[in-house]
Design a protein around this motif. Sequence first.
Motif, PDB file in Angstrom:
ATOM      1  N   LEU A  49      60.620  30.450  18.890  1.00  0.00           N
ATOM      2  CA  LEU A  49      59.333  31.138  18.974  1.00  0.00           C
ATOM      3  C   LEU A  49      59.094  31.606  20.401  1.00  0.00           C
ATOM      4  N   GLU A  50      58.716  32.856  20.546  1.00  0.00           N
ATOM      5  CA  GLU A  50      58.425  33.441  21.850  1.00  0.00           C
ATOM      6  C   GLU A  50      56.987  33.950  21.853  1.00  0.00           C
ATOM      7  N   GLY A  51      56.041  33.016  21.680  1.00  0.00           N
ATOM      8  CA  GLY A  51      54.636  33.387  21.677  1.00  0.00           C
ATOM      9  C   GLY A  51      54.102  33.763  20.311  1.00  0.00           C
ATOM     10  N   ASP A  52      54.957  33.780  19.279  1.00  0.00           N
ATOM     11  CA  ASP A  52      54.512  34.111  17.931  1.00  0.00           C
ATOM     12  C   ASP A  52      54.278  32.832  17.135  1.00  0.00           C
ATOM     13  N   SER A  53      53.937  32.979  15.853  1.00  0.00           N
ATOM     14  CA  SER A  53      53.592  31.830  15.024  1.00  0.00           C
ATOM     15  C   SER A  53      54.177  31.998  13.630  1.00  0.00           C
ATOM     16  N   PHE A  54      54.424  30.856  12.960  1.00  0.00           N
ATOM     17  CA  PHE A  54      54.779  30.889  11.553  1.00  0.00           C
ATOM     18  C   PHE A  54      54.508  29.523  10.941  1.00  0.00           C
ATOM     19  N   GLN A  90      51.931  24.552  10.915  1.00  0.00           N
ATOM     20  CA  GLN A  90      51.842  25.860  11.545  1.00  0.00           C
ATOM     21  C   GLN A  90      52.251  25.711  13.008  1.00  0.00           C
ATOM     22  N   PHE A  91      53.285  26.460  13.410  1.00  0.00           N
ATOM     23  CA  PHE A  91      53.814  26.391  14.769  1.00  0.00           C
ATOM     24  C   PHE A  91      53.463  27.656  15.533  1.00  0.00           C
ATOM     25  N   GLY A  92      53.255  27.504  16.831  1.00  0.00           N
ATOM     26  CA  GLY A  92      52.977  28.651  17.677  1.00  0.00           C
ATOM     27  C   GLY A  92      53.352  28.351  19.114  1.00  0.00           C
ATOM     28  N   GLY A  93      53.424  29.383  19.938  1.00  0.00           N
ATOM     29  CA  GLY A  93      53.730  29.220  21.350  1.00  0.00           C
ATOM     30  C   GLY A  93      55.177  29.521  21.654  1.00  0.00           C
ATOM     31  N   VAL A 129      56.601  27.448  -5.610  1.00  0.00           N
ATOM     32  CA  VAL A 129      56.145  26.491  -4.609  1.00  0.00           C
ATOM     33  C   VAL A 129      57.244  25.508  -4.221  1.00  0.00           C
ATOM     34  N   HIS A 130      58.154  25.184  -5.150  1.00  0.00           N
ATOM     35  CA  HIS A 130      59.227  24.241  -4.834  1.00  0.00           C
ATOM     36  C   HIS A 130      60.363  24.899  -4.051  1.00  0.00           C
ATOM     37  N   ALA A 131      60.479  26.211  -4.133  1.00  0.00           N
ATOM     38  CA  ALA A 131      61.538  26.919  -3.413  1.00  0.00           C
ATOM     39  C   ALA A 131      61.043  27.491  -2.088  1.00  0.00           C
ATOM     40  N   LEU A 132      59.754  27.389  -1.835  1.00  0.00           N
ATOM     41  CA  LEU A 132      59.155  27.970  -0.640  1.00  0.00           C
ATOM     42  C   LEU A 132      59.590  27.199   0.610  1.00  0.00           C
ATOM     43  N   VAL A 133      59.976  27.938   1.668  1.00  0.00           N
ATOM     44  CA  VAL A 133      60.420  27.332   2.922  1.00  0.00           C
ATOM     45  C   VAL A 133      59.443  27.625   4.054  1.00  0.00           C
ATOM     46  N   ALA A 134      59.188  28.904   4.319  1.00  0.00           N
ATOM     47  CA  ALA A 134      58.350  29.281   5.455  1.00  0.00           C
ATOM     48  C   ALA A 134      57.793  30.678   5.236  1.00  0.00           C
ATOM     49  N   TRP A 135      56.783  31.029   6.058  1.00  0.00           N
ATOM     50  CA  TRP A 135      56.200  32.366   5.985  1.00  0.00           C
ATOM     51  C   TRP A 135      55.505  32.684   7.303  1.00  0.00           C
ATOM     52  N   SER A 136      55.293  33.948   7.555  1.00  0.00           N
ATOM     53  CA  SER A 136      54.636  34.379   8.785  1.00  0.00           C
ATOM     54  C   SER A 136      53.154  34.023   8.740  1.00  0.00           C
ATOM     55  N   LYS A 137      52.601  33.742   9.919  1.00  0.00           N
ATOM     56  CA  LYS A 137      51.202  33.331   9.992  1.00  0.00           C
ATOM     57  C   LYS A 137      50.269  34.424   9.467  1.00  0.00           C
ATOM     58  N   GLY A 138      50.665  35.673   9.624  1.00  0.00           N
ATOM     59  CA  GLY A 138      49.814  36.779   9.198  1.00  0.00           C
ATOM     60  C   GLY A 138      49.797  37.025   7.705  1.00  0.00           C
TER      61      GLY A 138
END
Length: 438
Positions: free
Chosen positions: A316-321, A356-359, A386-395
């Motif tokens: 992460l370079e200042g973004d979030s997910f 939720q990660f950021g920074g 929902v069982h296959a979900l891994v990650a998504w963008s904060k937006g």
Amino acid sequence: MTRELAKASRIRIGDLTPLTDLYLGVGLTAPGLTFDISCFGLDAEERLSDDRYFVFFNQPASPENAVRLLGARQDDTESFQLDLSAVPESIHKLSLTATIDGDGRMSQVSAGHVRIVAGGTEVGRYSFTGAEFSTERAVMLADVYRRGGEWRFAAVGQGFDGGLQALLENFGGEVIEDDPAPVPAPAPAPAPAPVPVPVPAPAATVQIPAQAQAPAPAPGVKISLTKYAELPEQTGWLKQNDNLVRFTLTKGQDVLALQGSMVAYQGRADFAHESSGVLRKLTANLTGQQLKLMRVSGEGQVFLADEASHLHVVRLEGDSFCVSSDRVLAFDAGLEHEVRRIEGEGLPGGGFFTLQFGGHGTVVVKTNGIPVVLPVTPAPETYADVHALVAWSKGSQVITTAPVRIRRSAYAGHAAESYSLQFRGGPGNFVVVQPFEV
């Protein structure tokens, strides 16, 4: 003040001293043992391609005097003077080694050290004892090497049973033994027609006294496992392979990792399974989602994995997910993180937790199989099980008010239903899905 260095630790020379003219002193205390201490100048392939850069008792200096053997001084059994500014570009690493001349084992060493002196002041010291070894007759003590345009120091402490010969073979050289007494040859038999045989390029050769030689271990195991060797040193996170990551620990840079995910470590590593403040709160909040974290600190390298899951190092370079809590393996302790619960009718347990990660920092995400990254747009919408979900963008907007039920092939006793989440968002948003369901 001397910087104490642990085994497997690495440090920039520039963090110890701005000088490039260094004194390296090696001390070995072992009553009854005699040591040959040498310095190998290795190329980019970590091979002794030029035997003029094997500095030892029979060759006390490199051609341009960038590496010079000084002899015993004060508490040092042997010492070297290094002029790093004069080391040719073809030499990428200076490896400091010690071998036993005669019988004995490195485990008999009661005390040992490698110390770095600059401008008359000791600035760094790696101390060790024979308790770190067993039957080894030779050991790579420390490396001074180039990385990213600067010189660094590594406390190695890796041993070999085969003595100096094993060291030379490890560095791509070979031993030229003293010529044996001639033996009368039998009458020659008629020779078959010669068959051309490719001749490999000669390896660097070094003449050493016969008493310093010892039988080398069988090469079969080493050759067979070469492709699995640890990757070269690198700061921070490194993906060793698809299922294993390595983090280089330094003072003040801790990581949080899934409890039980450590498979190996080198140097000094501390694992705190319980803590106060943020870690305890984070662990408690996610206990229901089977995520229990530990804090890893120290100086060295730690290897992490989880049941051979595919691992993905996300920077992460200042973004979030956002990441589903059961998909998190590890992350930098200094990274901004927040526990969130997504609720919705029909979701298992009424909802599930995410992080939720950021920074600025790194998150290691695990998946079962190779995932797919799908774009999220205002229309058409994107749905993920929902069982296959891994990650998504904060937006991305997560819609949970109207869960979608998907009927599957069922067997007796199976509910034959799953639930999906709907994602909406502007251009640039995404959702990550794995080819696996719990």
